[in-house]
Design a protein around this motif. Structure first.
Motif, PDB file in Angstrom:
ATOM      1  N   GLY A   1      33.427 -37.357 -37.101  1.00 31.64           N
ATOM      2  CA  GLY A   1      31.989 -37.131 -36.999  1.00 31.64           C
ATOM      3  C   GLY A   1      31.582 -36.725 -35.597  1.00 31.64           C
ATOM      4  O   GLY A   1      30.689 -35.884 -35.414  1.00 31.64           O
ATOM      5  N   VAL A   2      32.249 -37.327 -34.581  1.00 31.60           N
ATOM      6  CA  VAL A   2      31.976 -36.950 -33.185  1.00 31.60           C
ATOM      7  C   VAL A   2      32.256 -35.471 -32.973  1.00 31.60           C
ATOM      8  O   VAL A   2      31.443 -34.732 -32.403  1.00 31.60           O
ATOM      9  N   LEU A   3      33.419 -35.019 -33.438  1.00 29.77           N
ATOM     10  CA  LEU A   3      33.782 -33.611 -33.258  1.00 29.77           C
ATOM     11  C   LEU A   3      32.874 -32.685 -34.049  1.00 29.77           C
ATOM     12  O   LEU A   3      32.541 -31.586 -33.593  1.00 29.77           O
ATOM     13  N   MET A   4      32.456 -33.123 -35.224  1.00 33.16           N
ATOM     14  CA  MET A   4      31.576 -32.283 -36.023  1.00 33.16           C
ATOM     15  C   MET A   4      30.232 -32.085 -35.328  1.00 33.16           C
ATOM     16  O   MET A   4      29.683 -30.970 -35.306  1.00 33.16           O
ATOM     17  N   ILE A   5      29.698 -33.157 -34.736  1.00 36.57           N
ATOM     18  CA  ILE A   5      28.439 -33.051 -33.993  1.00 36.57           C
ATOM     19  C   ILE A   5      28.611 -32.158 -32.765  1.00 36.57           C
ATOM     20  O   ILE A   5      27.754 -31.316 -32.460  1.00 36.57           O
ATOM     21  N   LEU A   6      29.744 -32.311 -32.066  1.00 39.83           N
ATOM     22  CA  LEU A   6      30.017 -31.440 -30.915  1.00 39.83           C
ATOM     23  C   LEU A   6      30.076 -29.977 -31.346  1.00 39.83           C
ATOM     24  O   LEU A   6      29.583 -29.092 -30.642  1.00 39.83           O
ATOM     25  N   GLY A   7      30.692 -29.731 -32.490  1.00 41.09           N
ATOM     26  CA  GLY A   7      30.778 -28.363 -32.987  1.00 41.09           C
ATOM     27  C   GLY A   7      29.413 -27.771 -33.264  1.00 41.09           C
ATOM     28  O   GLY A   7      29.136 -26.620 -32.891  1.00 41.09           O
ATOM     29  N   ALA A   8      28.548 -28.552 -33.899  1.00 42.32           N
ATOM     30  CA  ALA A   8      27.199 -28.062 -34.191  1.00 42.32           C
ATOM     31  C   ALA A   8      26.428 -27.780 -32.907  1.00 42.32           C
ATOM     32  O   ALA A   8      25.743 -26.748 -32.785  1.00 42.32           O
ATOM     33  N   LEU A   9      26.545 -28.671 -31.921  1.00 47.71           N
ATOM     34  CA  LEU A   9      25.839 -28.469 -30.650  1.00 47.71           C
ATOM     35  C   LEU A   9      26.352 -27.237 -29.917  1.00 47.71           C
ATOM     36  O   LEU A   9      25.573 -26.498 -29.300  1.00 47.71           O
ATOM     37  N   GLY A  10      27.663 -26.995 -29.976  1.00 48.48           N
ATOM     38  CA  GLY A  10      28.219 -25.806 -29.342  1.00 48.48           C
ATOM     39  C   GLY A  10      27.678 -24.529 -29.948  1.00 48.48           C
ATOM     40  O   GLY A  10      27.331 -23.573 -29.227  1.00 48.48           O
ATOM     41  N   LEU A  11      27.589 -24.486 -31.267  1.00 50.69           N
ATOM     42  CA  LEU A  11      27.070 -23.295 -31.936  1.00 50.69           C
ATOM     43  C   LEU A  11      25.580 -23.093 -31.645  1.00 50.69           C
ATOM     44  O   LEU A  11      25.122 -21.961 -31.443  1.00 50.69           O
ATOM     45  N   ILE A  12      24.829 -24.200 -31.599  1.00 52.07           N
ATOM     46  CA  ILE A  12      23.401 -24.101 -31.259  1.00 52.07           C
ATOM     47  C   ILE A  12      23.230 -23.569 -29.837  1.00 52.07           C
ATOM     48  O   ILE A  12      22.373 -22.708 -29.579  1.00 52.07           O
ATOM     49  N   ALA A  13      24.040 -24.080 -28.912  1.00 52.09           N
ATOM     50  CA  ALA A  13      23.953 -23.611 -27.528  1.00 52.09           C
ATOM     51  C   ALA A  13      24.314 -22.138 -27.415  1.00 52.09           C
ATOM     52  O   ALA A  13      23.719 -21.391 -26.624  1.00 52.09           O
ATOM     53  N   ALA A  14      25.282 -21.669 -28.205  1.00 45.16           N
ATOM     54  CA  ALA A  14      25.663 -20.259 -28.185  1.00 45.16           C
ATOM     55  C   ALA A  14      24.489 -19.380 -28.609  1.00 45.16           C
ATOM     56  O   ALA A  14      24.217 -18.339 -27.989  1.00 45.16           O
ATOM     57  N   VAL A  15      23.788 -19.796 -29.651  1.00 50.20           N
ATOM     58  CA  VAL A  15      22.621 -19.049 -30.111  1.00 50.20           C
ATOM     59  C   VAL A  15      21.537 -19.048 -29.033  1.00 50.20           C
ATOM     60  O   VAL A  15      20.891 -18.023 -28.766  1.00 50.20           O
ATOM     61  N   ALA A  16      21.321 -20.212 -28.377  1.00 54.18           N
ATOM     62  CA  ALA A  16      20.295 -20.314 -27.344  1.00 54.18           C
ATOM     63  C   ALA A  16      20.600 -19.403 -26.160  1.00 54.18           C
ATOM     64  O   ALA A  16      19.702 -18.739 -25.618  1.00 54.18           O
ATOM     65  N   VAL A  17      21.871 -19.347 -25.737  1.00 51.44           N
ATOM     66  CA  VAL A  17      22.247 -18.484 -24.615  1.00 51.44           C
ATOM     67  C   VAL A  17      22.077 -17.018 -24.992  1.00 51.44           C
ATOM     68  O   VAL A  17      21.550 -16.207 -24.211  1.00 51.44           O
ATOM     69  N   ALA A  18      22.515 -16.654 -26.202  1.00 46.31           N
ATOM     70  CA  ALA A  18      22.386 -15.263 -26.639  1.00 46.31           C
ATOM     71  C   ALA A  18      20.925 -14.840 -26.667  1.00 46.31           C
ATOM     72  O   ALA A  18      20.574 -13.730 -26.233  1.00 46.31           O
ATOM     73  N   ALA A  19      20.046 -15.728 -27.157  1.00 48.24           N
ATOM     74  CA  ALA A  19      18.618 -15.400 -27.219  1.00 48.24           C
ATOM     75  C   ALA A  19      17.980 -15.426 -25.838  1.00 48.24           C
ATOM     76  O   ALA A  19      17.162 -14.567 -25.495  1.00 48.24           O
ATOM     77  N   GLY A  20      18.372 -16.413 -25.008  1.00 50.32           N
ATOM     78  CA  GLY A  20      17.747 -16.569 -23.703  1.00 50.32           C
ATOM     79  C   GLY A  20      18.068 -15.458 -22.732  1.00 50.32           C
ATOM     80  O   GLY A  20      17.259 -15.133 -21.854  1.00 50.32           O
ATOM     81  N   PHE A  21      19.250 -14.838 -22.876  1.00 44.79           N
ATOM     82  CA  PHE A  21      19.650 -13.780 -21.942  1.00 44.79           C
ATOM     83  C   PHE A  21      19.457 -12.384 -22.514  1.00 44.79           C
ATOM     84  O   PHE A  21      19.871 -11.408 -21.893  1.00 44.79           O
ATOM     85  N   ARG A  22      18.813 -12.299 -23.655  1.00 42.63           N
ATOM     86  CA  ARG A  22      18.556 -10.974 -24.209  1.00 42.63           C
ATOM     87  C   ARG A  22      17.572 -10.226 -23.315  1.00 42.63           C
ATOM     88  O   ARG A  22      16.434 -10.636 -23.127  1.00 42.63           O
TER      89      ARG A  22
END
Length: 403
Positions: free
Chosen positions: A171-192
C-alpha cells in the motif's frame, strides 16, 4: 559579474513554477526512505532476512549516485522540465510495479528503476530553479526547493511506517506511485510555455563543450570536493546513530528515528531563516558559520549526551549543514549556464559518493579509534572545510554566460 547570493528580502516574489519544482522534489524525496520502516514486513513476505531486504536501500542509493552525470547531460540536451516530467512518471510506474511484485528480485528491480527516476528529479530541479531565478535571489529560491525535498525525506519514513501498519508495504508503494504520477502531471502543466533562461541543447558537441566549461571553472574543484567531504562527515554518521544510542542504553528504534529526524527539522529551519541570515552574514559568513556549527555538534555528540540533547544537537547540525551546503549549491549552479543541469548532477554525484564512502570511514574510525577521536576528527575536518570554501570560492561568471 554574477553574484552567487546577496541580500534577499523575506517577502520577495518568485515565479509560480518554483512551487511546482518544490512539489516535484517533495514527491521524489518521499520515495527515498519510504521502505525503511517496513523492511521487516518485506522480509517476512518474501521469506528472506532483514539484511537481504535492506539491500534495497543500498541499491537505490548507489544507482541514484551513478546516474547523476547521465541525467544531467540528458537534461541539458533534451530539456530540464521535460526530463523531470518523464522521471516523475517513471518513478510512479516503478513504485506501482514494486507494489505488485511477486518476487524479491522483482521488487529489487523496481527499486533500482525508482532510484534512476528519483535521481533525475532533484538535481534537475535545482537546475530549473537556477534557470528561473537570477543569482542574487537564487539561494533563497533553492531553499524552497530544498524545503520540498527535506519535507519529503522527513515524512517519507515516518508516514510510511504509519501507513504500513494499516495497508502494508504494498500500500505504501501504491500511494507513492499515485503521488509520482500526480506530480508528473503537475510539472507538465506548470511548465507549459514557461520561459527558461537556457534553452535545451540537442547535440553532443554542445555537451562536450559543457563539460569543458564546467571543469575549466576554478570553483569546480572546490564545490565538488566540498560536497564529497560533507557527505562523508555528516551523512556518513547517520547509519551509526542508532548504535551509538544503543551504547548509551537507548535501545528503541523510534528514539533513533527521532534523533535523526532532528537533522531534517534543522534543515527546514534553514529554509525559513536563510532570507534573514544571508544579508547579515554574507556568503562567506554563511559557509564559515554553517561548517563551524556542524563541527561543534559533532564534538558535542562525541560526549554522548542523552537522546533529547542529541535531538537538539542534530537540529543545530541540520541548520548548519544547509547553511554551507546551500552556498555550495548556488556556486555549483554558476559553473555553467548552458550545461547547468550537468553541473548540478555532478554536484549530486560527488555528494552521494561521499555518502557511500562516509559510512565505511566512520566504521573504520569507530572500530579502531573509538567514538570520541573519530567524531572530533570529523568535526575538525568540517571546520576546516568552511574556512577553505570561504577563502577559495570566488564569484565568477560562467565562461558560457551571455553578455
Amino acid at each position: 559579474m554574477h553574484q552567487p547570493a546577496t541580500g534577499a528580502s523575506a517577502d520577495q516574489k518568485f515565479p509560480p513554477a518554483i512551487n511546482i519544482i518544490a512539489l516535484a522534489s517533495f514527491s521524489a524525496a518521499l520515495s527515498t526512505r519510504a521502505l525503511d520502516p517496513v523492511l521487516p514486513h518485506v522480509a517476512e513476505d518474501f521469506s528472506i532476512s532483514v539484511t537481504t531486504a535492506a539491500s534495497i536501500a543500498a541499491g537505490y542509493a548507489l544507482i541514484y549516485a551513478l546516474v547523476q552525470p547521465v541525467i544531467g547531460a540528458a537534461a541539458d540536451m533534451f530539456g530540464k522540465a521535460r526530463l523531470m516530467t518523464l522521471c516523475l512518471a517513471l518513478l510512479g510506474v516503478a513504485s506501482i510495479l514494486g507494489a505488485v511484485a511477486t518476487t524479491f528480485s522483482g521488487l529489487f528491480a523496481s527499486r533500482i528503476l525508482a532510484g534512476i527516476a528519483a535521481g533525475g528529479v532533484f538535481p534537475v530541479a535545482l537546475g530549473l530553479t537556477a534557470d528561473l531565478v537570477v543569482p542574487a535571489k537564487r539561494q533563497v529560491a533553492i531553499g524552497r526547493t530544498l524545503a520540498g525535498s527535506m519535507t519529503g525525506n522527513l515524512l517519507g519514513a515516518t508516514a510510511s511506517g504509519i501507513i504500513g501498519e494499516f495497508i502494508g508495504w504494498r500500500g505504501v508503494l501504491m500511494i507513492l506511485g499515485a503521488l509520482g504520477l500526480i506530480a508528473a502531471v503537475a510539472v507538465a502543466a506548470g511548465f507549459r510555455g514557461a520561459a527558461l533562461t537556457a534553452p535545451p541543447k540537442t547535440d553532443f558537441k554542445a555537451l562536450r563543450q559543457g563539460y569543458r566549461t564546467i571543469f575549466a571553472n576554478p570553483n569546480t574543484r572546490y564545490c565538488y570536493s566540498a560536497v564529497f567531504v560533507e557527505g562523508c562527515c555528516v551523512f556518513g554518521l547517520f547509519p551509526f546513530i542508532a548504535a551509538l544510542l544503543f551504547d548509551l542504553g537507548e535501545k528503541s528504534p523510534s528514539i533513533a528515528g527521532i534523533v535523526i529526524a532532528g537533522f531534517a527539522v534543522g534543515g527546514l529551519f534553514y529554509t525559513f531563516t536563510v532570507s534573514r541570515f544571508l544579508p547579515w552574514l554574507g556568503v562567506k559568513g554563511m559557509m564559515i558559520a554553517g561548517a563551524g556549527l556542524v563541527g561543534l555538534q559533532l564534538g558535542l555528540l562525541a560526549l554522548g549526551p542523552q537522546w533529547k540533547l542529541q535531538f537538539v544537537s542534530m537540529l543545530a547540525m541540520g541548520w548548519g549543514f544547509y547553511m554551507i551546503h546551500g552556498c555550495l549549491q548556488v556556486f555549483a549552479s554558476e559553473l555553467s549556464v548552458g550545461a547547468r543541469a550537468t553541473a548540478m548532477s555532478l554536484h549530486s554525484f560527488f555528494f552521494f559518493m561521499g555518502q557511500t564512502v562516509g559510512p565505511i570511514a566512520y566504521g573504520l574510525g569507530l572500530q579502531h579509534g573509538g567514538k570520541v577521536p573519530t567524531l572530533l576528527v570529523s568535526a575538525a575536518i568540517m571546520v576546516t572545510l568552511g574556512l577553505v570554501c570561504a577563502r577559495w570560492l570566488k564569484s565568477r561568471a560562467p565562461a558560457d554566460a551571455r553578455a
